[in-house]
Design an enzyme around this catalytic site. Structure first.
Site, short mmCIF file in Angstrom:
data_model
loop_
_atom_site.label_atom_id
_atom_site.label_comp_id
_atom_site.label_asym_id
_atom_site.label_seq_id
_atom_site.Cartn_x
_atom_site.Cartn_y
_atom_site.Cartn_z
N LYS A 180 -2.04 0.31 5.39
CA LYS A 180 -2.79 0.22 6.59
C LYS A 180 -4.21 0.18 6.11
O LYS A 180 -5.06 0.07 7.27
CB LYS A 180 -2.23 1.22 7.48
CG LYS A 180 -0.90 0.93 8.12
CD LYS A 180 -0.99 0.00 8.87
CE LYS A 180 0.61 -0.54 9.33
NZ LYS A 180 0.58 -2.21 8.99
N TYR A 196 10.28 -0.18 -0.91
CA TYR A 196 9.70 1.06 -0.91
C TYR A 196 10.91 2.08 -1.22
O TYR A 196 11.94 2.15 -0.38
CB TYR A 196 9.25 1.82 0.55
CG TYR A 196 8.00 1.08 1.07
CD1 TYR A 196 7.00 1.38 0.86
CD2 TYR A 196 8.23 -0.39 1.70
CE1 TYR A 196 5.69 0.85 1.50
CE2 TYR A 196 6.78 -0.92 2.14
CZ TYR A 196 5.69 -0.60 2.06
OH TYR A 196 4.53 -1.07 2.31
N PRO A 235 -1.92 5.18 1.32
CA PRO A 235 -1.43 3.60 1.16
C PRO A 235 -0.04 3.24 1.67
O PRO A 235 0.22 2.10 1.79
CB PRO A 235 -1.60 3.23 -0.32
CG PRO A 235 -1.59 4.82 -1.10
CD PRO A 235 -2.04 5.70 -0.11
N TYR A 288 4.75 -1.44 11.29
CA TYR A 288 4.33 -1.83 10.04
C TYR A 288 3.89 -3.33 9.95
O TYR A 288 2.77 -3.71 9.33
CB TYR A 288 5.72 -2.10 9.34
CG TYR A 288 5.66 -2.40 7.68
CD1 TYR A 288 4.86 -1.67 7.06
CD2 TYR A 288 6.15 -3.60 7.35
CE1 TYR A 288 4.61 -1.79 5.51
CE2 TYR A 288 6.08 -3.88 5.91
CZ TYR A 288 5.61 -3.05 5.04
OH TYR A 288 5.32 -3.38 3.66
N HIS A 324 6.10 -12.62 4.32
CA HIS A 324 7.25 -11.76 4.34
C HIS A 324 7.99 -11.56 5.73
O HIS A 324 7.22 -10.97 6.43
CB HIS A 324 6.77 -10.41 3.65
CG HIS A 324 6.77 -10.52 2.16
ND1 HIS A 324 6.66 -9.49 1.38
CD2 HIS A 324 6.52 -11.71 1.44
CE1 HIS A 324 6.66 -9.98 0.02
NE2 HIS A 324 6.50 -11.37 0.12
P1 RFL Z 1 -14.67 -0.47 0.50
O1 RFL Z 1 -13.37 -1.47 0.17
O2 RFL Z 1 -14.82 1.02 -0.16
O3 RFL Z 1 -16.15 -1.14 0.48
C1 RFL Z 1 -17.22 -0.42 0.58
C2 RFL Z 1 -18.34 -1.05 -0.04
O4 RFL Z 1 -19.56 -0.31 0.14
C3 RFL Z 1 -20.25 -0.26 -0.99
N1 RFL Z 1 -21.14 1.12 -1.00
C4 RFL Z 1 -22.66 1.01 -0.77
N2 RFL Z 1 -23.47 0.03 -0.46
C5 RFL Z 1 -24.53 0.18 -0.34
N3 RFL Z 1 -25.07 1.35 -0.29
C6 RFL Z 1 -24.44 2.57 -0.56
N4 RFL Z 1 -24.88 3.62 -0.51
C7 RFL Z 1 -22.91 2.60 -0.70
N5 RFL Z 1 -21.90 3.22 -0.83
C8 RFL Z 1 -20.90 2.17 -1.04
C9 RFL Z 1 -19.29 0.08 -2.17
O5 RFL Z 1 -19.67 -0.34 -3.47
C10 RFL Z 1 -18.06 -0.90 -1.52
O6 RFL Z 1 -18.30 -2.24 -2.07
O7 RFL Z 1 -14.68 -0.20 2.26
P2 RFL Z 1 -14.10 -1.23 3.25
O8 RFL Z 1 -14.72 -2.74 3.16
O9 RFL Z 1 -13.96 -0.61 4.65
O10 RFL Z 1 -12.67 -1.72 2.93
C11 RFL Z 1 -11.51 -0.74 2.95
C12 RFL Z 1 -10.39 -1.07 2.14
O11 RFL Z 1 -11.07 -1.32 0.82
C13 RFL Z 1 -9.57 -0.09 1.91
O12 RFL Z 1 -9.12 0.53 3.20
C14 RFL Z 1 -8.22 -0.34 1.04
O13 RFL Z 1 -8.34 -0.89 -0.31
C15 RFL Z 1 -7.50 0.98 1.12
N6 RFL Z 1 -6.37 0.85 -0.09
C16 RFL Z 1 -5.51 0.19 0.20
N7 RFL Z 1 -5.04 -0.11 1.29
C17 RFL Z 1 -4.16 -0.78 1.45
O14 RFL Z 1 -3.86 -1.35 2.77
N8 RFL Z 1 -3.10 -1.05 0.55
C18 RFL Z 1 -3.33 -0.66 -0.80
O15 RFL Z 1 -2.67 -0.75 -1.71
C19 RFL Z 1 -4.67 0.08 -1.07
N9 RFL Z 1 -4.83 0.43 -2.23
C20 RFL Z 1 -6.95 1.67 -1.43
C21 RFL Z 1 -6.06 1.33 -2.55
C22 RFL Z 1 -8.03 2.13 -1.65
C23 RFL Z 1 -8.35 2.72 -3.01
N10 RFL Z 1 -9.67 3.52 -2.92
C24 RFL Z 1 -10.48 3.57 -1.90
C25 RFL Z 1 -9.90 4.27 -4.25
C26 RFL Z 1 -6.33 1.56 -3.68
C27 RFL Z 1 -7.71 2.58 -3.82
C28 RFL Z 1 -7.94 2.91 -5.60
C1 PHB Z 2 0.14 -3.35 -2.56
O1 PHB Z 2 0.58 -4.38 -2.84
O2 PHB Z 2 -0.81 -2.91 -3.22
C2 PHB Z 2 0.66 -2.43 -1.48
C3 PHB Z 2 1.77 -2.80 -0.88
C4 PHB Z 2 2.31 -2.13 0.13
C5 PHB Z 2 1.70 -0.86 0.30
C6 PHB Z 2 0.73 -0.36 -0.38
C7 PHB Z 2 0.17 -1.07 -1.41
O3 PHB Z 2 2.33 -0.06 1.35
#
Ligand code: RFL
Ligand code: PHB
Length: 389
Positions: free
Chosen positions: A296, A200, A292, A384, A72
């Site tokens: 980031k 957005y 979100p 960004y 993008h």
């Molecule tokens: P994760 O992905 O939470 O992975 C952590 C892993 O550790 C495991 N765990 C354990 N394992 C062993 N022993 C324990 N005691 C444990 N406790 C937990 C868990 O099962 C899991 O598999 O962290 P990591 O690897 O640091 O990755 C970070 C990303 O996942 C996170 O920053 C993003 O997904 C945040 N996030 C989003 N970020 C974006 O940039 N764009 C998004 O659209 C976006 N949507 C989201 C999100 C995070 C969400 N969360 C945390 C609820 C949407 C949601 C719903």
């Molecule tokens: C997504 O595609 O899940 C997404 C993209 C941009 C954002 C947050 C989430 O700022």
């Protein structure tokens, strides 16, 4: 069992760190609380900065991402009847990659399986020991059987609710937090995206985001009340509300379909300082959370992995402990800048329940400034697409 680096958490941070270490001959074991399918079932981020794309290449597993990911060059911002595009290539010299966290995590798990890298799934009662010594260890249970993993270092990659952060004594750590008085209701659907780039939208009815996972799969979000649950929102109610919040030309073209996933995420800013205690290093969501807006979360997890991987490599290859000793300071310097950007973009784009007429006018003035100022767009674009590591 013994390994050089014990990694707690098999999400993207832990898996990427393990893969990078493996490429450089450093051994690690990943301990994951859930099953592989459970981890792959989470629908989360979708936008990758070049820094993360480069790390996937360095780990030798970027091929599918380059084949299927979408580049993008810009993103759109809408408010009222106005809409404008920020040219990322022009202002920041590089594009973003749209490739879902689910796919990236699948690539990492597939590579692990191929190389037979050790992963323990469904671990329980994980306890970290002797962090202030040169011989830390992790004890845990798998299906009722107690095990111990001896190691040189522990990477706490276990997300916001994990155990690693709690192993840092309260007297040593400071936690900074801001919660936001709304959530994001997200829908994934097997429909072509309404626009070839992200939109957005700040509307009077609340924020909306049009994103995607591929040319046939869309990801949409709308700001919702924290008290809402996904079952309060029928598919029809979601699509109707999304249409009301995005610019008319797109609303008219929106193709809708059944939601294949629907969930609500709360919004939070959180930073734990320091990110290191003795031989324990926190990475990703275990150390910090951003709202979100701006995508980031995953990207900041990746920059932590970069700093930690670089430090561990220096330690094992050159006997130089500088990188690991400076890990927390280096990672936090970038984390705070990203936290600022995510807070700014969230504050600019959402309707706050206690917002007054004055606050709304200020938001609109800032959006107007962003629309008309090359300098403001450049500042936004640089954040960004991702600040340098
Ligand atoms: P994760 O992905 O939470 O992975 C952590 C892993 O550790 C495991 N765990 C354990 N394992 C062993 N022993 C324990 N005691 C444990 N406790 C937990 C868990 O099962 C899991 O598999 O962290 P990591 O690897 O640091 O990755 C970070 C990303 O996942 C996170 O920053 C993003 O997904 C945040 N996030 C989003 N970020 C974006 O940039 N764009 C998004 O659209 C976006 N949507 C989201 C999100 C995070 C969400 N969360 C945390 C609820 C949407 C949601 C719903
Ligand atoms: C997504 O595609 O899940 C997404 C993209 C941009 C954002 C947050 C989430 O700022």
């Amino acid at each position: 069992m013994r390994t050089q680096v014990a990694i707690i958490g098999g999400g993207p941070s832990g898996l990427l760190l393990s893969q990078l270490l493996h490429v450089h001959g450093i051994s690690s074991v990943v301990l994951e609380r859930k099953t592989r399918d459970y981890v792959l079932g989470r629908i989360r981020a979708g936008v990758l900065e070049k820094g993360l794309v480069d790390l996937m290449d360095q780990a030798g597993i970027g091929a599918r991402m380059h084949q299927e990911g979408l580049l993008h060059q810009g993103t759109s911002i809408a408010y009222g009847n106005e809409s404008f595009r920020v040219d990322l290539q022009h202002h920041a010299g590089r594009p973003l990659m749209v490739y879902g966290q689910t796919e990236l995590t699948r690539d990492l798990y597939d590579a692990r399986a191929k190389e037979e890298l050790p992963t323990e799934f469904e671990v329980e009662n994980v306890v970290l020991h002797d962090l202030e010594t040169e011989a830390p260890s992790v004890s845990y249970e798998v299906h009722g059987e107690s095990r111990t993993l001896n190691c040189d270092f522990i990477a706490g990659c276990d997300g916001f609710h994990g155990v690693s952060r709690r192993a840092i004594p309260d007297a040593v750590k400071t936690e900074y937090e801001r919660t936001y008085p709304f959530g994001w209701l997200g829908v994934l659907s097997e429909t072509p995206p309404v626009n070839h780039e992200l939109i957005y939208a700040n509307s009077d009815r609340g924020f909306a985001l049009c994103s995607m996972r591929s040319e046939t799969r869309s990801r949409y979000y709308i700001q919702c009340a924290l008290s809402d649950s996904p079952s309060d929102w029928s598919d029809q109610a979601f699509w109707d509300e999304l249409r009301r919040r995005i610019p008319e030309p797109q609303a008219d073209q929106l193709i809708t379909g059944p939601a294949i996933e629907k969930s609500i995420a709360p919004l939070r800013s959180f930073v734990c300082e320091p990110m290191q205690w003795g031989r324990l290093f926190l990475c990703g969501d275990a150390a910090h959370i951003v709202p979100p807006t701006g995508a980031k979360g995953l990207n900041t997890a990746a920059s932590d992995v970069h700093y930690l991987f670089t430090g561990l490599r220096q330690y094992y290859e050159d006997g130089d402990a500088n990188g690991i000793n400076q890990y927390s300071q280096r990672a936090l310097s970038r984390v705070w800048k990203v936290s600022r950007f995510s807070w700014w973009f969230s504050t600019l784009m959402h309707q706050f329940p206690d917002q007054q007429a004055f606050d709304r006018k200020i938001q609109l003035a800032e959006l107007e400034f962003l629309r008309s100022s090359e300098a403001a767009q450049a500042a936004m674009a640089q954040n960004y697409v991702g600040l340098p590591y």
